[in-house]
Design an enzyme around this catalytic site. Sequence first.
Site, PDB file in Angstrom:
ATOM      1  CD  GLU A   1      -5.755   0.354   2.392  1.00 42.23           C
ATOM      2  OE1 GLU A   1      -6.389   0.165   1.338  1.00 42.23           O
ATOM      3  OE2 GLU A   1      -5.390  -0.568   3.141  1.00 42.23           O
TER       4      GLU A   1
ATOM      5  CB  CYS B   1      -9.488  -1.677   4.003  1.00 39.06           C
ATOM      6  SG  CYS B   1     -10.112  -3.354   3.715  1.00 39.06           S
TER       7      CYS B   1
ATOM      8  NE  ARG C   1      -3.690  -2.424   0.146  1.00 41.06           N
ATOM      9  CZ  ARG C   1      -3.381  -3.585  -0.424  1.00 41.06           C
ATOM     10  NH1 ARG C   1      -2.263  -3.685  -1.140  1.00 41.06           N
ATOM     11  NH2 ARG C   1      -4.171  -4.636  -0.323  1.00 41.06           N
TER      12      ARG C   1
END
Length: 291
Positions: free
Chosen positions: A283, A214, A166
């Site tokens: 995130e 998420c 990520r």
Amino acid sequence: MTDSFPFSVQESVPLSRFSTFRIGGPARYFKELTSVSEALTVFSYLHTHPLPYIIIGKGSNCLFDDQGFDGLVLYNNIQGQEFLSDTQIKVLSGSSFALLGKRLSSQGFSGLEFAVGIPGTVGGAVFMNAGTTLANTAFSLINVEIIDHSGILLSIPREKLLFSYRTSPFQKKPAFIASATFQLTKDPQAAKRAKALIEERILKQPYEYPSAGCIFRNPEGLSAGALIDRAGLKGLKIGGGQISEKHGNFIINTGNACTADILELIEIIQKTLKKQGISLHKEVRIIPFRL
């Protein structure tokens, strides 16, 4: 004030319309980008006329402030694609990543099946190195075109870019991602895999409510959703925000959530897990009213 820009700009555009959370106040200035040449003009101007700005795609990983954004919001809607060879495709950054994965897999191309359940743009996928437990964007990436801070278009091969979970180099050294080129393989089973992936996501994730996907990155070797579940936090509700009962790593807007509701739930999750010795890192992009 919009007359001072050498390109068309809107004022007071509600950012809730450009967020999958359906949360956010008005942007002071708003500009939709529909071509790379237009983006070059905008970034050349910003290089010599400093103004706080943010770049958004489909707003699928953003939480805007209830006051909006006191600056310029650049909405990337630059779409298009072309095959450079039988198995290499160049895609403009405002294109839907999920639709790209669906179309390519249905045509018998493998490499981006995982994209079918990721609701952002190609540019956003590169920026976040979006992915699943099976693959991520960097796996198939072979080249990125960017517009740098001075308004110059550059082409960068994948081997010169450092990606991790990520994470992409563009998070630390901001640039406008103009296009991405991917290496594919021909595989008649690609469509079947893509279909299975989207069915699994629909089963496990709360698609029936607005959310930003998420909220937290998974700690190494662990599942953030499972940790939140074990902490007994699923279903916790503050105002119009709620930790999903379907998936602990999703915070949903049940109808009238505000930014403060979501931020409070994020803080509760982080503090609860911190007491167990686990640090959860966001995130989702939290975009303040002022940078």
